[in-house]
Design a protein around this motif. Structure first.
Motif, PDB file in Angstrom:
ATOM      1  N   THR A   1      44.164  46.731  41.484  1.00 53.82           N
ATOM      2  CA  THR A   1      42.929  46.298  41.134  1.00 53.82           C
ATOM      3  C   THR A   1      42.388  46.861  40.092  1.00 53.82           C
ATOM      4  O   THR A   1      41.390  45.941  39.362  1.00 53.82           O
ATOM      5  CB  THR A   1      41.949  47.063  42.785  1.00 53.82           C
ATOM      6  OG1 THR A   1      42.525  46.436  43.824  1.00 53.82           O
ATOM      7  CG2 THR A   1      40.554  46.558  42.267  1.00 53.82           C
ATOM      8  N   LEU A   2      42.618  48.174  39.625  1.00 52.28           N
ATOM      9  CA  LEU A   2      41.953  48.554  38.263  1.00 52.28           C
ATOM     10  C   LEU A   2      42.317  47.638  37.226  1.00 52.28           C
ATOM     11  O   LEU A   2      41.379  47.103  36.289  1.00 52.28           O
ATOM     12  CB  LEU A   2      42.286  49.783  38.075  1.00 52.28           C
ATOM     13  CG  LEU A   2      41.680  50.446  36.783  1.00 52.28           C
ATOM     14  CD1 LEU A   2      40.323  50.364  36.749  1.00 52.28           C
ATOM     15  CD2 LEU A   2      42.231  51.721  36.663  1.00 52.28           C
ATOM     16  N   PRO A   3      43.727  47.235  36.996  1.00 53.67           N
ATOM     17  CA  PRO A   3      44.118  46.326  36.026  1.00 53.67           C
ATOM     18  C   PRO A   3      43.108  44.833  36.043  1.00 53.67           C
ATOM     19  O   PRO A   3      42.803  44.277  35.062  1.00 53.67           O
ATOM     20  CB  PRO A   3      45.497  46.343  35.854  1.00 53.67           C
ATOM     21  CG  PRO A   3      45.923  47.449  36.448  1.00 53.67           C
ATOM     22  CD  PRO A   3      44.848  47.715  37.632  1.00 53.67           C
ATOM     23  N   PHE A   4      43.152  44.428  37.114  1.00 54.04           N
ATOM     24  CA  PHE A   4      42.596  43.324  37.608  1.00 54.04           C
ATOM     25  C   PHE A   4      41.171  43.246  37.221  1.00 54.04           C
ATOM     26  O   PHE A   4      40.700  42.279  36.577  1.00 54.04           O
ATOM     27  CB  PHE A   4      42.546  42.670  39.005  1.00 54.04           C
ATOM     28  CG  PHE A   4      42.233  41.499  39.588  1.00 54.04           C
ATOM     29  CD1 PHE A   4      42.854  40.456  38.867  1.00 54.04           C
ATOM     30  CD2 PHE A   4      41.439  41.503  40.492  1.00 54.04           C
ATOM     31  CE1 PHE A   4      42.060  38.978  39.098  1.00 54.04           C
ATOM     32  CE2 PHE A   4      40.705  40.133  40.942  1.00 54.04           C
ATOM     33  CZ  PHE A   4      41.159  39.035  40.352  1.00 54.04           C
ATOM     34  N   LEU A   5      40.525  44.445  37.639  1.00 53.80           N
ATOM     35  CA  LEU A   5      39.094  44.457  37.173  1.00 53.80           C
ATOM     36  C   LEU A   5      38.736  44.382  35.635  1.00 53.80           C
ATOM     37  O   LEU A   5      38.030  43.958  35.082  1.00 53.80           O
ATOM     38  CB  LEU A   5      38.438  45.925  37.948  1.00 53.80           C
ATOM     39  CG  LEU A   5      37.098  46.084  37.837  1.00 53.80           C
ATOM     40  CD1 LEU A   5      36.614  46.841  38.999  1.00 53.80           C
ATOM     41  CD2 LEU A   5      36.754  46.645  36.735  1.00 53.80           C
ATOM     42  N   LEU A   6      39.763  45.310  35.074  1.00 52.67           N
ATOM     43  CA  LEU A   6      39.421  45.419  33.693  1.00 52.67           C
ATOM     44  C   LEU A   6      39.990  44.146  32.757  1.00 52.67           C
ATOM     45  O   LEU A   6      39.559  43.983  31.545  1.00 52.67           O
ATOM     46  CB  LEU A   6      40.359  46.517  33.146  1.00 52.67           C
ATOM     47  CG  LEU A   6      39.731  48.174  33.565  1.00 52.67           C
ATOM     48  CD1 LEU A   6      40.720  49.286  32.981  1.00 52.67           C
ATOM     49  CD2 LEU A   6      38.068  48.441  33.296  1.00 52.67           C
ATOM     50  N   GLN A   7      40.655  43.183  33.531  1.00 52.80           N
ATOM     51  CA  GLN A   7      41.037  41.899  32.599  1.00 52.80           C
ATOM     52  C   GLN A   7      39.736  41.112  32.502  1.00 52.80           C
ATOM     53  O   GLN A   7      39.435  40.647  31.526  1.00 52.80           O
ATOM     54  CB  GLN A   7      41.757  41.025  33.545  1.00 52.80           C
ATOM     55  CG  GLN A   7      42.507  40.006  33.130  1.00 52.80           C
ATOM     56  CD  GLN A   7      43.483  40.294  32.237  1.00 52.80           C
ATOM     57  OE1 GLN A   7      44.518  41.344  32.601  1.00 52.80           O
ATOM     58  NE2 GLN A   7      43.432  39.863  31.020  1.00 52.80           N
ATOM     59  N   TYR A   8      38.379  41.416  33.366  1.00 52.53           N
ATOM     60  CA  TYR A   8      37.199  40.689  33.302  1.00 52.53           C
ATOM     61  C   TYR A   8      36.213  41.375  32.159  1.00 52.53           C
ATOM     62  O   TYR A   8      35.351  40.832  31.757  1.00 52.53           O
ATOM     63  CB  TYR A   8      36.419  40.365  34.503  1.00 52.53           C
ATOM     64  CG  TYR A   8      37.329  39.457  35.546  1.00 52.53           C
ATOM     65  CD1 TYR A   8      36.877  38.278  35.499  1.00 52.53           C
ATOM     66  CD2 TYR A   8      38.193  39.943  36.317  1.00 52.53           C
ATOM     67  CE1 TYR A   8      37.354  37.340  36.459  1.00 52.53           C
ATOM     68  CE2 TYR A   8      38.811  38.931  37.213  1.00 52.53           C
ATOM     69  CZ  TYR A   8      38.390  37.752  37.425  1.00 52.53           C
ATOM     70  OH  TYR A   8      38.863  36.857  38.206  1.00 52.53           O
TER      71      TYR A   8
END
Length: 322
Positions: free
Chosen positions: A40-47
């Protein structure tokens, strides 16, 4: 010392934002069992980096007063990204094409600066007009069709990761956020920005070239939007004419939520950065919970209204105390 810090509205706002972010993290983990997964963290920081640059640019424009706002940043992002992809399709090196797109972003921001600081058009009306103008041009030039064919070698920026964190977060967003923090907090230009936002006439009498300053900030905002376009181009490997749709309102929400006063003179980069994390957390948490986009917009709109109400209450409290 602690009491003095609590009296500082910006410090109080930052504490409030950190508490709100914690509440968003807890709520997202409750409504979606997938939120607490390591991915989730990498997915969140993608935005975060793309929205973050737009939010930071909006913060600068609003801080300088006027009142200032830029509703064209989403359209500028779209048009700059299309220019980068189009130049690459003509055989231009992708990095040179990105530099040319960033120059275009500066020109688009300068158009706003001329309309507002030279012609005297209110920023809301001027940037609303350029939002439709830039967005319409992006659609007209492409017929609504994305431009693809971006080389896989360029994907390292938007798709690659270092220590599980997206590269564009480390390479672009963090350094730019730090530089803007230093600009506002430790340079004469930063002092001039706050002075112009607090009292335009007093700043002018002190020697601040207010119009030139605001013009430069609109141009810089266009540059930041174009850098966001380069990140998006690397991430999706294509440029879409509607890539920035809706981002202008998100950038305003982020700036105001972060504590930037809508009439200028009050705000910090740190507050904007935490506000970016709040908005990104909400978006990702609601997506993972399969909540519709309409409800997501409603939640973000509620945040915007709440932040404005909070600002008004804080202003009234300071006036009564004074």
């Amino acid at each position: 010392m602690n009491e003095r810090r609590l009296r500082d509205p910006l410090r109080r706002r930052l504490l409030y934002l950190l508490g709100l972010w914690a509440a968003c993290l807890i709520t997202s983990s409750l409504i979606s069992p997938h939120f607490l997964q390591p991915s989730t963290l990498p997915f969140l920081l993608q935005y975060v980096p793309i929205l973050g640059l737009l939010g930071l640019g909006q913060t600068l424009v609003m801080l300088a007063g006027g009142p200032g706002i830029d509703l064209s940043v989403g359209a500028s992002l779209s048009l700059s990204g299309l220019a980068m992809a189009w130049l690459f399709s003509l055989g231009v090196d992708i990095y040179i094409a990105c530099l040319a797109g960033i120059v275009l972003g500066a020109l688009l921001g300068s158009v706003n600066g001329i309309l507002i600081t030279v012609l005297g058009i209110p920023s809301l009306m001027a940037t609303l007009a350029t939002m439709f103008g830039f967005g319409g041009l992006a659609l007209a030039l492409t017929g609504g069709t994305p431009i693809g064919g971006i080389p896989d070698s360029f994907a390292w920026l938007g798709q690659g990761r270092t220590l599980s964190i997206p590269n564009h977060f480390w390479v672009l967003f963090v350094p730019i956020a730090i530089m803007l923090h230093v600009l506002l907090a430790h340079t004469a230009i930063g002092s001039h920005i706050y002075a112009a936002g607090n009292d335009e006439r007093a700043a002018y009498l002190l020697g601040v070239k207010v119009r030139r300053l605001r013009f430069g900030l609109y141009a810089l905002n266009g540059v930041l939007a174009a850098i966001g376009a380069a990140m998006m181009l690397s991430w999706f490997q294509a440029a879409r004419p509607d890539a920035g749709r809706g981002m202008e309102l998100l950038s305003v929400t982020i700036a105001v939520l972060g504590g930037t006063h809508i009439f200028g003179g009050l705000g910090r980069v740190s507050g904007t950065v935490v506000a970016i994390m709040i908005v990104a957390t909400l978006q990702v948490g609601l997506q993972l919970a399969n909540i519709s986009h309409a409800w997501q917009l409603g939640v973000i709109g509620t945040l915007l209204v709440g932040s404005v109400v909070l600002d008004n209450l804080g202003t009234l409290k300071r006036l009564r105390a004074g």
